[in-house]
Design an enzyme around this catalytic site. Structure first.
Site, PDB file in Angstrom:
ATOM      1  N   HIS A 192       5.157 -10.818  12.881  1.00  0.00           N
ATOM      2  CA  HIS A 192       6.447 -10.119  12.733  1.00  0.00           C
ATOM      3  C   HIS A 192       7.241 -10.067  14.038  1.00  0.00           C
ATOM      4  O   HIS A 192       8.417  -9.676  14.012  1.00  0.00           O
ATOM      5  CB  HIS A 192       6.228  -8.689  12.235  1.00  0.00           C
ATOM      6  CG  HIS A 192       5.705  -8.603  10.834  1.00  0.00           C
ATOM      7  ND1 HIS A 192       6.297  -9.253   9.772  1.00  0.00           N
ATOM      8  CD2 HIS A 192       4.629  -7.944  10.318  1.00  0.00           C
ATOM      9  CE1 HIS A 192       5.618  -9.001   8.666  1.00  0.00           C
ATOM     10  NE2 HIS A 192       4.595  -8.215   8.974  1.00  0.00           N
ATOM     11  N   ASP A 245      -0.779 -14.341   4.994  1.00  0.00           N
ATOM     12  CA  ASP A 245      -0.656 -12.885   5.017  1.00  0.00           C
ATOM     13  C   ASP A 245       0.250 -12.436   3.875  1.00  0.00           C
ATOM     14  O   ASP A 245       1.183 -13.148   3.492  1.00  0.00           O
ATOM     15  CB  ASP A 245      -0.056 -12.457   6.366  1.00  0.00           C
ATOM     16  CG  ASP A 245      -0.124 -10.961   6.614  1.00  0.00           C
ATOM     17  OD1 ASP A 245      -0.995 -10.528   7.372  1.00  0.00           O
ATOM     18  OD2 ASP A 245       0.732 -10.229   6.060  1.00  0.00           O
ATOM     19  N   HIS A 299       2.526 -10.268   3.854  1.00  0.00           N
ATOM     20  CA  HIS A 299       3.893 -10.031   4.307  1.00  0.00           C
ATOM     21  C   HIS A 299       4.502 -11.325   4.844  1.00  0.00           C
ATOM     22  O   HIS A 299       3.806 -12.128   5.471  1.00  0.00           O
ATOM     23  CB  HIS A 299       3.921  -8.985   5.430  1.00  0.00           C
ATOM     24  CG  HIS A 299       3.309  -7.683   5.051  1.00  0.00           C
ATOM     25  ND1 HIS A 299       1.994  -7.376   5.330  1.00  0.00           N
ATOM     26  CD2 HIS A 299       3.828  -6.608   4.408  1.00  0.00           C
ATOM     27  CE1 HIS A 299       1.722  -6.158   4.871  1.00  0.00           C
ATOM     28  NE2 HIS A 299       2.808  -5.675   4.307  1.00  0.00           N
ATOM     29  N   ASP A 324      -4.433  -9.203   3.817  1.00  0.00           N
ATOM     30  CA  ASP A 324      -3.914  -8.036   3.106  1.00  0.00           C
ATOM     31  C   ASP A 324      -3.383  -8.364   1.723  1.00  0.00           C
ATOM     32  O   ASP A 324      -2.868  -7.472   1.035  1.00  0.00           O
ATOM     33  CB  ASP A 324      -2.851  -7.299   3.933  1.00  0.00           C
ATOM     34  CG  ASP A 324      -1.960  -8.218   4.732  1.00  0.00           C
ATOM     35  OD1 ASP A 324      -2.025  -9.447   4.543  1.00  0.00           O
ATOM     36  OD2 ASP A 324      -1.183  -7.709   5.559  1.00  0.00           O
TER      37      ASP A 324
END
Length: 335
Positions: A122, A159, A161, A246
C-alpha cells in the site's frame, strides 16, 4: 524454502489492538518449526538511497524523522515507534535479498521467501498507508533491474487488498508488470479492471477485482485464464509473488474463501509459470491476520516446494467471478 527473516522486524510495535503485529511472524516461525528444520537468512537493511529510488526522497527522510521522534499515528491505520525505521528498512532489505538470491539461482526446495514486516504493497510514492511504509516488492524490483540479466520483472499480488502502492509505483513502467487479484470494494477501493497501465506501462497492469465469497475455484480460474497467459506473453526475468494471506477463509478481515490447500494450488501454478517463462521466483510477505490461517498457509507454500502435491479444488467457479475474469481477458486481449 530459503526464508529471509530478521528479529528487528519484531520491534515495529503497532499496539495491542492492531491486526498487523509481531505475532504474525512469531506464528509463522512456530508453525514452520513443527515440521521442518528451517534456517533463516538475514541481510542488510535497505539504505535511504535505495528507498529513494522508488519513493520520494523527502518522504523517506520524513519517515526517518517521524520514527526518531518516537513515532505515533501516521494515519488511521498506520502507526510507528522509534524502531519502525529499522524494521521497515530490514523488511525492504529482506525482499531485495530474496530476489537477488532467486536471480543468483536459488530455486527449487530453496526458493526464497522474505518474511518481513511491516508489509509494503500500500505504500505509494510519497506516503505511508494501510500498515505499509516502504513498498518492499517495488524496491526489490527496482534493484533487480540494475542487473544485466534482468529486463522485465513481474509482480503477482494475491493479497486480498489491492496493492494501490505497487500500482502507483509501476503504472507507467514497461519493465514492471503488476497483476492484482483482490476483493472488490475492499480497502483501499482501487484496482479497476479498466486500468491497464499508462504510457510505457500500457498493458502491464492487470486488475481482477473478484467478488466477495470467491474461493479456491475462483482464484484458480483467474490464475489459469489471466495470470498465466498475461505473464507468458510478458516473459519476465524475475517473478515476485506479493504473498498476502488475508483472502483465507479464516482471516478476520475479508469475505474471501481461499483454503490453505488453495494457496498450495496457486503456489504450484506460480512455480509452473516461472518454469515456463524461465523466470527467477521469489515470495515477499504482505498481509494475513488470522494467525493460524497465516502460519498454515506459509507452511503450505513451503510444503509445495518440498514436494507436496496440493489437492485441486472441486466444483466450478461462480458466474460472478467468471464474468470478471472474462472482462479482464477482453480488456487485455487474452483470448
Amino acid at each position: 524454502m530459503r526464508f529471509g527473516y530478521d528479529d528487528r522486524c519484531l520491534d515495529h510495535d503497532t499496539g495491542p489492538r492492531h491486526p498487523e503485529t509481531s505475532d504474525r511472524l512469531e506464528a509463522i516461525r512456530r508453525r514452520l518449526a513443527r515440521e521442518h528444520a528451517v534456517e533463516y537468512e538475514s541481510t542488510d537493511p535497505a539504505d535511504e538511497e535505495t528507498l529513494a529510488r522508488v519513493h520520494d526522497a523527502e518522504y523517506v527522510a520524513s519517515v526517518k524523522e517521524f520514527c526518531a521522534n518516537g513515532g505515533g499515528t501516521w494515519d488511521a491505520d498506520t502507526v510507528a515507534v522509534e524502531s519502525t525505521w529499522d524494521a521497515a528498512r530490514y523488511s525492504a532489505g529482506l525482499a531485495i535479498d530474496a530476489c537477488e538470491a532467486a536471480l543468483d539461482g536459488t530455486d527449487g526446495r530453496m526458493t526464497p521467501f522474505s518474511l518481513g514486516r511491516p508489509p509494503g504493497h500500500h505504500a505509494v510514492w510519497a506516503n505511508a498507508m494501510g500498515f505499509c511504509f516502504f513498498n518492499n516488492a517495488a524496491v526489490a524490483a527496482e534493484v533487480a533491474l540494475d542487473r544485466p540479466d534482468v529486463d522485465r520483472v513481474a509482480i503477482f499480488d494475491w493479497d486480498v487488498h489491492h496493492g494501490n502502492g505497487t500500482q502507483d509505483l509501476t503504472v507507467d513502467r514497461g519493465d514492471v508488470h503488476y497483476t492484482s487479484f483482490h476483493e472488490r470494494g475492499l480497502y483501499p477501493g482501487t484496482g479497476d479492471v479498466e486500468e491497464t497501465g499508462e504510457g510505457d506501462g500500457e498493458g502491464t497492469l492487470v486488475n481482477a477485482p473478484l467478488p466477495g465469497g470467491s474461493g479456491d475455484a475462483e482464484y484458480l480460474d483467474a490464475v489459469e485464464r489471466l495470470l498465466m497467459p498475461a505473464l507468458e506473453r510478458y516473459d519476465p526475468d524475475l517473478f515476485i509473488v506479493s504473498a498476502g494471506f488475508d483472502a483465507h477463509q479464516h482471516d478476520p478481515i475479508s469475505r474471501m474463501r481461499i483454503s490453505t490447500e488453495g494457496y498450495g494450488v496457486m503456489t504450484d501454478r506460480c512455480r509452473e509459470l516461472a518454469d515456463r517463462t524461465d523466470a527467477a521466483l521469489a515470495f515477499v510477505l504482505e498481509g494475513g491476520y488470522g494467525l493460524d490461517a497465516l502460519a498454515s498457509s506459509v507452511a503450505m507454500v513451503n510444503d509445495v516446494f518440498d514436494g507436496r502435491e496440493p489437492v485441486e479444488p472441486d466444483g466450478d467457479p461462480s458466474e460472478r467471478a467468471t464474468s470478471v475474469v472474462d472482462r479482464v481477458r477482453e480488456v487485455h486481449d487474452l483470448d
